[in-house]
Design a protein around this motif. Structure first.
Motif, PDB file in Angstrom:
ATOM      1  N   ASP A 152       0.922  -1.101   0.015  1.00  0.00           N
ATOM      2  CA  ASP A 152       0.110   0.004   0.172  1.00  0.00           C
ATOM      3  C   ASP A 152       1.061   1.363   0.128  1.00  0.00           C
ATOM      4  OD1 ASP A 152      -2.529  -1.340  -0.122  1.00  0.00           O
ATOM      5  OD2 ASP A 152      -2.111  -1.699   2.177  1.00  0.00           O
ATOM      6  N   ARG A 153       0.451   2.255  -0.686  1.00  0.00           N
ATOM      7  CA  ARG A 153       1.149   3.615  -0.513  1.00  0.00           C
ATOM      8  C   ARG A 153       0.999   4.198   0.710  1.00  0.00           C
ATOM      9  NH1 ARG A 153       1.483   8.165  -5.302  1.00  0.00           N
ATOM     10  NH2 ARG A 153       2.631   9.600  -4.116  1.00  0.00           N
ATOM     11  N   THR A 191      10.278  16.009  -4.560  1.00  0.00           N
ATOM     12  CA  THR A 191       9.205  15.042  -3.847  1.00  0.00           C
ATOM     13  C   THR A 191       8.054  14.604  -4.707  1.00  0.00           C
ATOM     14  OG1 THR A 191       8.150  17.227  -2.870  1.00  0.00           O
ATOM     15  CG2 THR A 191       9.783  16.059  -1.578  1.00  0.00           C
ATOM     16  N   ASP A 192       7.461  15.344  -5.662  1.00  0.00           N
ATOM     17  CA  ASP A 192       6.425  14.715  -6.428  1.00  0.00           C
ATOM     18  C   ASP A 192       6.830  13.449  -7.391  1.00  0.00           C
ATOM     19  OD1 ASP A 192       8.465  16.112  -8.102  1.00  0.00           O
ATOM     20  OD2 ASP A 192       6.759  17.169  -9.318  1.00  0.00           O
ATOM     21  N   ALA A 193       8.174  13.225  -7.176  1.00  0.00           N
ATOM     22  CA  ALA A 193       8.502  12.112  -7.879  1.00  0.00           C
ATOM     23  C   ALA A 193       8.695  10.895  -7.021  1.00  0.00           C
ATOM     24  CB  ALA A 193       9.577  12.049  -8.797  1.00  0.00           C
ATOM     25  N   LEU A 194       8.503  11.259  -5.784  1.00  0.00           N
ATOM     26  CA  LEU A 194       8.673  10.119  -4.430  1.00  0.00           C
ATOM     27  C   LEU A 194       7.367   9.439  -3.946  1.00  0.00           C
ATOM     28  CD1 LEU A 194      11.348  11.663  -1.935  1.00  0.00           C
ATOM     29  CD2 LEU A 194      11.812  10.162  -3.856  1.00  0.00           C
ATOM     30  N   ALA A 195       7.624   8.127  -3.826  1.00  0.00           N
ATOM     31  CA  ALA A 195       6.526   7.727  -3.302  1.00  0.00           C
ATOM     32  C   ALA A 195       6.896   6.404  -2.292  1.00  0.00           C
ATOM     33  CB  ALA A 195       5.648   7.064  -4.036  1.00  0.00           C
ATOM     34  N   ALA A 196       6.310   6.178  -1.164  1.00  0.00           N
ATOM     35  CA  ALA A 196       6.554   5.209  -0.386  1.00  0.00           C
ATOM     36  C   ALA A 196       5.754   4.002  -0.254  1.00  0.00           C
ATOM     37  CB  ALA A 196       6.730   5.772   1.147  1.00  0.00           C
ATOM     38  N   TYR A 197       6.268   2.933  -0.034  1.00  0.00           N
ATOM     39  CA  TYR A 197       5.161   1.868  -0.146  1.00  0.00           C
ATOM     40  C   TYR A 197       5.546   0.981   0.910  1.00  0.00           C
ATOM     41  CZ  TYR A 197       4.141   3.324  -4.847  1.00  0.00           C
ATOM     42  OH  TYR A 197       3.683   4.292  -5.857  1.00  0.00           O
ATOM     43  N   LEU A 198       4.402   0.148   1.635  1.00  0.00           N
ATOM     44  CA  LEU A 198       4.584  -0.730   2.880  1.00  0.00           C
ATOM     45  C   LEU A 198       3.790  -2.005   2.602  1.00  0.00           C
ATOM     46  CD1 LEU A 198       5.641  -0.680   5.712  1.00  0.00           C
ATOM     47  CD2 LEU A 198       3.461   0.170   6.495  1.00  0.00           C
ATOM     48  N   ALA A 199       4.707  -2.859   2.694  1.00  0.00           N
ATOM     49  CA  ALA A 199       3.773  -4.175   2.611  1.00  0.00           C
ATOM     50  C   ALA A 199       2.839  -4.812   3.681  1.00  0.00           C
ATOM     51  CB  ALA A 199       4.901  -5.311   2.221  1.00  0.00           C
ATOM     52  N   GLU A 200       2.077  -5.589   3.578  1.00  0.00           N
ATOM     53  CA  GLU A 200       1.263  -6.271   4.580  1.00  0.00           C
ATOM     54  C   GLU A 200       1.897  -6.716   5.580  1.00  0.00           C
ATOM     55  OE1 GLU A 200      -1.125  -9.706   2.830  1.00  0.00           O
ATOM     56  OE2 GLU A 200       0.396  -9.932   1.476  1.00  0.00           O
ATOM     57  N   TYR A 205       9.399  -2.409   2.791  1.00  0.00           N
ATOM     58  CA  TYR A 205       8.720  -1.075   2.554  1.00  0.00           C
ATOM     59  C   TYR A 205       9.985  -0.822   1.499  1.00  0.00           C
ATOM     60  CZ  TYR A 205      12.669   1.372   5.266  1.00  0.00           C
ATOM     61  OH  TYR A 205      13.795   1.820   5.689  1.00  0.00           O
ATOM     62  N   LEU A 206       9.385   0.276   0.560  1.00  0.00           N
ATOM     63  CA  LEU A 206       9.993   0.781  -0.596  1.00  0.00           C
ATOM     64  C   LEU A 206       9.909   2.476  -0.372  1.00  0.00           C
ATOM     65  CD1 LEU A 206       9.393  -1.500  -3.309  1.00  0.00           C
ATOM     66  CD2 LEU A 206      11.503  -1.023  -2.879  1.00  0.00           C
ATOM     67  N   ILE A 207      11.158   3.263  -0.580  1.00  0.00           N
ATOM     68  CA  ILE A 207      10.906   4.585  -1.149  1.00  0.00           C
ATOM     69  C   ILE A 207      11.342   4.768  -2.350  1.00  0.00           C
ATOM     70  CG2 ILE A 207      11.555   7.039  -0.536  1.00  0.00           C
ATOM     71  CD1 ILE A 207      11.724   6.235   2.404  1.00  0.00           C
ATOM     72  N   LEU A 208      10.546   5.063  -3.596  1.00  0.00           N
ATOM     73  CA  LEU A 208      11.224   4.811  -4.867  1.00  0.00           C
ATOM     74  C   LEU A 208      11.062   6.310  -5.225  1.00  0.00           C
ATOM     75  CD1 LEU A 208       8.652   2.009  -6.246  1.00  0.00           C
ATOM     76  CD2 LEU A 208      10.992   1.928  -5.548  1.00  0.00           C
TER      77      LEU A 208
END
Length: 379
Positions: A152-153, A191-200, A205-208
């Motif tokens: 999930d973002r 920052t508009d090109a960044l996104a963080a995702y966290l797994a169930e 997690y990822l910061i892309l």
């Protein structure tokens, strides 16, 4: 200007001058320079002024810790040492860094670390190779896609990311106990090109950073298990139609590489960071060890020998009594490598940098064993 010129704390009036130094030394744009100053905090910056009062040398001094065998060793990162072009080659770097180390030690740091643009200069200041920075690259078409781990973002500042990083930090060797400055730099613009995702289950997690069409940049990541590493790579595989490649910081023995097929990835960049031990007894006392019980008399250079006494995994360190002639001996230039586990006592003995009987060398190898030291960012 004299080499012993006063080291001063930066003020708001120095921002323009410091931004210029960063631009000249590292190619920072004016916007990036000001962002960097804001990210690490003006209060962390130290400088030397020229005769006209403008900064001619500057660097950041960040309070942090490096973790070794699950225990933090209080540290200072010396970051982005910048010298005005007309003042380079005049012997300013060593006394400047010495002064920063003195301040760091007075603030409780047992070690100081940095990345060196010119290693011989920083070796003169007592720094030595201590760990790795490694960047891997993989073709997105080669990433496995078998896992369906759900991500999930989340917000870039989601506290669960820091909690998960804490688990990663304890499982590795050398990673930073990040201060706000380190997190700020990971979340830097655009920052508009960044996104963080966290797994169930917070298994990964990822910061892309999606601001580069040539490749997808992973600013930060964590995977709690081999299954989570596979799931993380499978999530990245979903970007294959947009980005031909993906890069990430990883360990010399990297969990994502271990989850990759035999082909499809390569080493994109490798560099070593350097360490200076400011307080050997404190540093030895604070780090964790691979054994629950051991005793070793250790002489560093010509200093009186120290006795490391480990009981129930906790180290007590003090001056060795009556062991001056029998102590395991290590050259000061090699102690940083031994302390972090960058090189083993047995390997340093081959180079003639340590001396002791075979039992001491073997005991020392056991004490400082563990994963190879690395950092997950360039500071």
């Amino acid at each position: 200007m004299k080499k012993n010129s006063t080291i001063e704390k930066a003020t708001a009036e120095d921002v323009i001058g410091i931004a210029s130094l960063l631009s000249w030394a590292f190619g920072f744009s004016k916007v990036r320079s000001r962002e960097y100053i804001a990210n690490i905090g003006l209060e962390t910056l130290r400088l030397i002024r020229g005769e006209d009062g403008r900064p001619v040398v500057c660097a950041g001094l960040l309070q942090t810790a490096h973790v070794f065998h699950r225990k933090p060793v209080k540290a200072a990162n010396i970051v982005h040492v910048a010298i005005a072009p007309e003042w380079r080659g005049k012997g300013l770097a060593v006394p400047f860094v010495d002064a920063l180390c003195d301040e760091a030690k007075s603030n409780g740091a047992a070690i100081a670390t940095l990345f060196a643009s010119t290693r011989p200069v920083y070796r003169k200041a007592g720094f030595e190779l201590a760990g790795h920075e490694i960047v891997y690259e993989a073709a997105t078409a080669a990433l496995p896609s078998a896992s369906r781990l759900a991500f999930d973002r989340v917000e870039l500042g989601d506290p669960r990311l820091a909690v998960a990083y804490g688990a990663k930090m304890l499982a590795e060797s050398g990673l930073l106990e990040r201060a706000a400055a380190h997190w700020n730099e990971l979340r830097r613009a655009p920052t508009d090109a960044l996104a963080a995702y966290l797994a169930e289950g917070e298994a990964a997690y990822l910061i892309l950073d999606m601001g580069n069409e040539a490749r997808l940049e992973v600013r930060d990541w964590f995977a709690a298990s081999p299954e989570a590493a596979l799931g993380l790579l499978s999530f990245l595989a979903r970007f294959r139609s947009v980005y031909p490649a993906v890069r990430w910081h990883g360990a010399p023995q990297d969990d994502l590489v271990a989850a990759m097929p035999d082909k499809g990835w390569r080493l994109a960049h490798q560099e070593e960071w350097l360490l200076r031990v400011l307080d050997p007894a404190a540093a030895l006392r604070q780090r964790g060890y691979h054994v629950d019980a051991a005793r070793l008399a250790l002489r560093i250079g010509e200093a009186p020998p120290l006795e490391i006494d480990i009981r129930a995994g906790k180290a007590e360190v003090g001056e060795a009594a009556g062991a001056s002639g029998a102590a395991f001996s290590v050259q000061p230039t090699a102690f940083a490598q031994l302390f972090t586990g960058f090189r083993s006592a047995a390997k340093l003995a081959q180079y003639g940098l340590v001396s002791g009987d075979s039992d001491d060398i073997r005991r020392c190898d056991q004490l400082f064993a563990g994963p190879p030291p690395w950092v997950a960012e360039h500071f």
